[in-house]
Write an enzyme that holds these catalytic residues in place. Structure first.
Site, PDB file in Angstrom:
ATOM      1  N   LYS A 144     -11.623 -14.528  14.037  1.00  0.00           N
ATOM      2  CA  LYS A 144     -10.853 -13.677  13.354  1.00  0.00           C
ATOM      3  C   LYS A 144     -11.024 -14.012  11.523  1.00  0.00           C
ATOM      4  O   LYS A 144     -10.476 -15.162  11.242  1.00  0.00           O
ATOM      5  CB  LYS A 144      -9.528 -13.422  13.416  1.00  0.00           C
ATOM      6  CG  LYS A 144      -9.067 -12.332  12.716  1.00  0.00           C
ATOM      7  CD  LYS A 144      -7.573 -12.320  12.470  1.00  0.00           C
ATOM      8  CE  LYS A 144      -6.869 -13.012  11.431  1.00  0.00           C
ATOM      9  NZ  LYS A 144      -7.111 -12.675  10.304  1.00  0.00           N
ATOM     10  N   GLU A 191      -6.545 -27.334  10.503  1.00  0.00           N
ATOM     11  CA  GLU A 191      -6.861 -27.602   9.140  1.00  0.00           C
ATOM     12  C   GLU A 191      -5.985 -27.048   8.221  1.00  0.00           C
ATOM     13  O   GLU A 191      -6.146 -25.759   8.108  1.00  0.00           O
ATOM     14  CB  GLU A 191      -8.506 -27.624   8.874  1.00  0.00           C
ATOM     15  CG  GLU A 191      -8.825 -28.313   7.744  1.00  0.00           C
ATOM     16  CD  GLU A 191      -8.815 -27.893   6.443  1.00  0.00           C
ATOM     17  OE1 GLU A 191      -7.553 -27.997   5.916  1.00  0.00           O
ATOM     18  OE2 GLU A 191      -9.637 -27.061   6.129  1.00  0.00           O
ATOM     19  N   CYS A 241      -8.122 -26.117   0.072  1.00  0.00           N
ATOM     20  CA  CYS A 241      -7.127 -27.141   0.896  1.00  0.00           C
ATOM     21  C   CYS A 241      -7.103 -28.566   0.167  1.00  0.00           C
ATOM     22  O   CYS A 241      -6.050 -29.021   0.297  1.00  0.00           O
ATOM     23  CB  CYS A 241      -7.293 -27.083   2.331  1.00  0.00           C
ATOM     24  SG  CYS A 241      -8.800 -27.429   2.839  1.00  0.00           S
ATOM     25  N   GLU A 246       1.862 -26.737  -2.562  1.00  0.00           N
ATOM     26  CA  GLU A 246       0.546 -26.543  -2.660  1.00  0.00           C
ATOM     27  C   GLU A 246       0.545 -24.894  -3.382  1.00  0.00           C
ATOM     28  O   GLU A 246       0.987 -23.921  -3.106  1.00  0.00           O
ATOM     29  CB  GLU A 246      -0.068 -26.111  -1.320  1.00  0.00           C
ATOM     30  CG  GLU A 246      -1.667 -25.721  -1.245  1.00  0.00           C
ATOM     31  CD  GLU A 246      -2.248 -25.834   0.123  1.00  0.00           C
ATOM     32  OE1 GLU A 246      -1.461 -24.867   1.116  1.00  0.00           O
ATOM     33  OE2 GLU A 246      -3.436 -26.213   0.239  1.00  0.00           O
TER      34      GLU A 246
HETATM   35  P1  NDP Z   1      -2.755 -18.022   6.090  1.00  0.00           P
HETATM   36  O1  NDP Z   1      -2.363 -19.330   6.853  1.00  0.00           O
HETATM   37  O2  NDP Z   1      -1.338 -16.996   6.308  1.00  0.00           O
HETATM   38  O3  NDP Z   1      -4.204 -17.373   6.675  1.00  0.00           O
HETATM   39  C1  NDP Z   1      -5.042 -18.040   7.274  1.00  0.00           C
HETATM   40  C2  NDP Z   1      -5.446 -17.171   8.633  1.00  0.00           C
HETATM   41  O4  NDP Z   1      -4.567 -16.974   9.532  1.00  0.00           O
HETATM   42  C3  NDP Z   1      -5.753 -15.718   8.145  1.00  0.00           C
HETATM   43  O5  NDP Z   1      -7.034 -15.555   8.975  1.00  0.00           O
HETATM   44  C4  NDP Z   1      -4.731 -14.897   8.478  1.00  0.00           C
HETATM   45  O6  NDP Z   1      -4.832 -13.657   8.672  1.00  0.00           O
HETATM   46  C5  NDP Z   1      -4.044 -15.724   9.907  1.00  0.00           C
HETATM   47  N1  NDP Z   1      -2.946 -15.527  10.137  1.00  0.00           N
HETATM   48  C6  NDP Z   1      -1.754 -15.074   9.509  1.00  0.00           C
HETATM   49  N2  NDP Z   1      -0.751 -15.142  10.211  1.00  0.00           N
HETATM   50  C7  NDP Z   1      -0.955 -15.504  11.363  1.00  0.00           C
HETATM   51  C8  NDP Z   1      -0.204 -15.532  12.548  1.00  0.00           C
HETATM   52  N3  NDP Z   1       0.995 -15.591  12.927  1.00  0.00           N
HETATM   53  N4  NDP Z   1      -0.633 -16.119  13.931  1.00  0.00           N
HETATM   54  C9  NDP Z   1      -2.206 -16.088  13.644  1.00  0.00           C
HETATM   55  N5  NDP Z   1      -3.231 -16.151  12.582  1.00  0.00           N
HETATM   56  C10 NDP Z   1      -2.399 -15.827  11.375  1.00  0.00           C
HETATM   57  O7  NDP Z   1      -2.877 -18.163   4.579  1.00  0.00           O
HETATM   58  P2  NDP Z   1      -2.421 -17.009   3.569  1.00  0.00           P
HETATM   59  O8  NDP Z   1      -3.809 -16.292   3.232  1.00  0.00           O
HETATM   60  O9  NDP Z   1      -1.397 -16.304   3.571  1.00  0.00           O
HETATM   61  O10 NDP Z   1      -2.198 -17.828   2.413  1.00  0.00           O
HETATM   62  C11 NDP Z   1      -0.928 -18.216   2.078  1.00  0.00           C
HETATM   63  C12 NDP Z   1      -1.105 -19.723   1.481  1.00  0.00           C
HETATM   64  O11 NDP Z   1      -1.923 -20.583   2.799  1.00  0.00           O
HETATM   65  C13 NDP Z   1      -2.283 -20.085   0.454  1.00  0.00           C
HETATM   66  O12 NDP Z   1      -1.405 -19.581  -0.853  1.00  0.00           O
HETATM   67  C14 NDP Z   1      -2.287 -21.353   0.400  1.00  0.00           C
HETATM   68  O13 NDP Z   1      -1.207 -22.026  -0.263  1.00  0.00           O
HETATM   69  C15 NDP Z   1      -2.394 -21.574   2.008  1.00  0.00           C
HETATM   70  N6  NDP Z   1      -3.752 -21.833   2.644  1.00  0.00           N
HETATM   71  C16 NDP Z   1      -4.378 -22.820   2.774  1.00  0.00           C
HETATM   72  C17 NDP Z   1      -5.646 -22.795   3.137  1.00  0.00           C
HETATM   73  C18 NDP Z   1      -6.340 -24.026   3.530  1.00  0.00           C
HETATM   74  O14 NDP Z   1      -7.616 -24.085   3.873  1.00  0.00           O
HETATM   75  N7  NDP Z   1      -5.721 -25.118   3.859  1.00  0.00           N
HETATM   76  C19 NDP Z   1      -6.554 -21.653   3.499  1.00  0.00           C
HETATM   77  C20 NDP Z   1      -5.868 -20.451   3.038  1.00  0.00           C
HETATM   78  C21 NDP Z   1      -4.322 -20.503   2.663  1.00  0.00           C
HETATM   79  P3  NDP Z   1      -4.722 -12.750   7.435  1.00  0.00           P
HETATM   80  O15 NDP Z   1      -5.617 -13.331   6.365  1.00  0.00           O
HETATM   81  O16 NDP Z   1      -5.037 -11.129   7.731  1.00  0.00           O
HETATM   82  O17 NDP Z   1      -3.253 -12.914   6.929  1.00  0.00           O
END
Ligand code: NDP
Length: 541
Positions: free
Chosen positions: A236, A319, A353, A452
């Protein structure tokens, strides 16, 4: 003390003089001209073809979005869309640099996820038992096709996600191809990967959930090792950046990957939750926020067994987030370190990240570093991500921009001083943009030093001794990455040894290679991706 004040005054005067006298070089716009065809609407890629989304059984109860309102949800772009009606099985994905709709993609329901898992399960026996050298050929072909379509993928990545074309063209897409090339090489050598262990077997059907900061590259990080090891996948992409994953699906069709080996289901967090909760999934590989990571871990702990491996809980690799220190010692080459600081925090608008978001500078060179940093940041250009001269593109979504802006407010309220040295006076009128900036006067207890931000915001702190640098660097719940800048070889190894971080870059920052393992400690996650270590997460060893 007075010497330091004098030194500081001198450094500031020198900076002002340099900024005044340095010529402002204005480039003509150089927008990327490759035309990319984007369909008005995309379905899911299930069992080797694009299919329409299904409506029924859409809402897994465990996801928090269900608690918001019975019949509506907010998209990442801030628009409210109704759920449950057949005409709302799709949602728009927009270009964050101009807020124009690029396409519509399907909102994956529990029924869609179920269809994808069934396809992956059906494809598993044949794919797992294919001789490694045959799997190699498919993975190698995917890599070659990514190279051949690199320009188109780079433009699409930039349009959907907002990152500068220079980065998607020179980093994301080549690295994605490199990951497939690297793991293509492993597919027929798995028995040599872990000496002394019995011949490794694939885990089974892998659910892979990826974020929006490196959309195509994260597809490669997840799919390449999984396929090499003989697993099948349900992936996804993030809600705001689904288009390059769907273009990759076209590539999978082109190379003739057997049906069902890779399935791509688009949607928001509810779709991710449906993958996590599906009993036919044997392993979850997740990259994203620590908060969602914790939610997934708790869901797997409660209903974790997979039907296909009833005695096993689902396997997990995470991660997650980071707040990584970038440490500059007084004996470092300062000009080189300045480039490392810029690369560390402003690469991909800071949506990284492992971004070097906490700058720790030895006190004796603090003024000099700040002065040089201001000059260098003065030359950074914020703007159209498709312009090859752009250094800082668009923030990925409106909520992310609002989140960054709220941290800027909190930083000032808690007493830190904000500095925005860019000489660009205006930002584009449409789209989500943020000036690169840093805070000085930051205390370890400040929110901006602990949490973060995931944006182009640097928190600068100083230290006096190496011991203090290590204490400050490790004073975080995260442990993903760190940078060390010094000319002394022995000091490099001594400091790196004491840093609690999965990756430590020495006199460089944010460099990636498919042969190097990547992953974190503490709240930054567990398991490794990349290199031979990355195979372990996809093998029953
Ligand atoms: P999320 O952790 O919400 O998103 C990562 C992935 O998980 C997306 O595909 C998301 O879908 C999906 N997801 C969201 N909720 C669920 C759930 N309950 N069960 C399974 N999968 C889920 O990150 P965000 O996009 O909301 O970003 C929020 C914050 O997270 C950022 O501001 C940043 O601080 C951090 N972040 C860190 C990352 C890293 O690489 N360490 C990457 C991205 C974000 P969808 O996109 O549709 O919500």
């Amino acid at each position: 003390m007075s010497q330091r004040v004098n030194g500081q005054a001198l450094a500031e005067a020198t900076t002002k003089a340099r900024v005044r006298t340095a010529p402002i070089v204005e480039y003509a716009p150089a927008p990327e001209t490759v035309k990319v065809e984007i369909l008005p609407r995309y379905g899911h890629f299930i069992n080797g073809r694009f299919v329409e989304p299904k409506a029924e059984g859409t809402r897994p109860r465990s996801h928090e979005a269900t608690k918001k309102a019975p019949n509506q949800a907010t998209t990442k772009h801030g628009r409210v869309r109704p759920l449950e009606s057949a005409s709302n099985l799709y949602f728009a994905t927009i270009n964050p640099a101009n807020e124009q709709v690029l396409s519509e993609v399907a909102q994956g329901s529990a029924a869609d996820v179920d269809a994808a898992v069934r396809a992956a399960r059906a494809a598993l026996p044949a794919w797992a038992s294919l001789p490694g050298k045959e799997r190699t050929k498919y993975i190698f072909r995917i890599a070659r096709r990514i190279q051949e379509r690199a320009r188109e993928l780079a433009v699409l990545e930039t349009m959907d996600g907002g990152k500068p074309i220079r980065e998607s063209r020179d980093v994301d897409v080549p690295l994605a191809a490199a990951h497939f090339f690297y793991y293509a090489g492993w597919a027929d050598k798995l028995k040599y990967a872990f000496a002394g262990e019995p011949e490794p077997k694939p885990i089974g059907v892998c659910g892979q959930i990826i974020p929006w900061n490196f959309p195509l590259l994260m597809c490669a990080w997840k799919l390449a090792p999984a396929l090499a090891c003989g697993n099948t996948c349900v992936l996804k992409p993030a809600e705001t950046t689904p288009l390059t994953a769907l273009r990759l699906a076209e590539i999978l069709e082109e190379v003739g990957l057997p049906k069902g080996v890779v399935n791509i289901v688009t949607g928001d967090g509810r779709t991710g939750a449906a993958i996590v909760n599906h009993p036919g999934i044997d392993k979850i590989a997740f990259t994203g926020s620590t908060e969602v990571g914790k939610r997934i871990a708790s869901a797997v702990a409660q209903y974790g067994e997979s039907e296909a491996r009833p005695t096993h809980a689902k396997r997990l690799t995470f991660e997650l987030g980071g707040k990584s220190p970038n440490i500059i010692f007084e004996d470092a080459s300062i000009d080189q370190a300045i480039e490392g600081i810029i690369q560390g925090i402003f690469f991909n608008q800071g949506h990284v990240c492992c971004a070097g978001s906490r700058l720790l500078v030895q006190e004796s060179i603090l003024d000099d570093v700040i002065a040089k940093l201001k000059i260098r940041m003065g030359s950074l250009r914020v703007g159209d991500p498709l312009d090859k001269n752009t250094d800082i593109g668009a923030i990925n979504s409106r909520p992310q921009l609002e989140k960054i802006e709220s941290y800027l407010r909190v930083g000032r309220e808690e007493g830190a001083e904000l500095c925005e040295p860019t000489r660009q006076t205006t930002l584009p009128g449409k789209g989500f943009f943020c000036r690169p900036c840093f805070f000085t006067g930051v205390q370890p207890s400040h929110t901006i030093a602990r949490e973060e931000i995931f944006g182009p915001v640097l928190a600068v702190q100083s230290f006096r001794t190496p011991e203090e640098a290590i204490t400050r660097a490790n004073n975080t719940p995260y442990g993903l990455a760190a940078g060390v800048w010094t000319d002394k070889g022995s000091k490099i190894f001594e400091i790196a040894r004491q840093l609690k971080a999965g990756v430590v870059w020495l006199n460089t920052y944010n460099r990636f290679d498919p042969a190097s393992p990547f992953g974190g400690f503490k709240e930054s996650g567990f398991g490794r991706e990349g290199g031979v270590h990355g195979l372990r997460g996809y093998l029953d060893v």
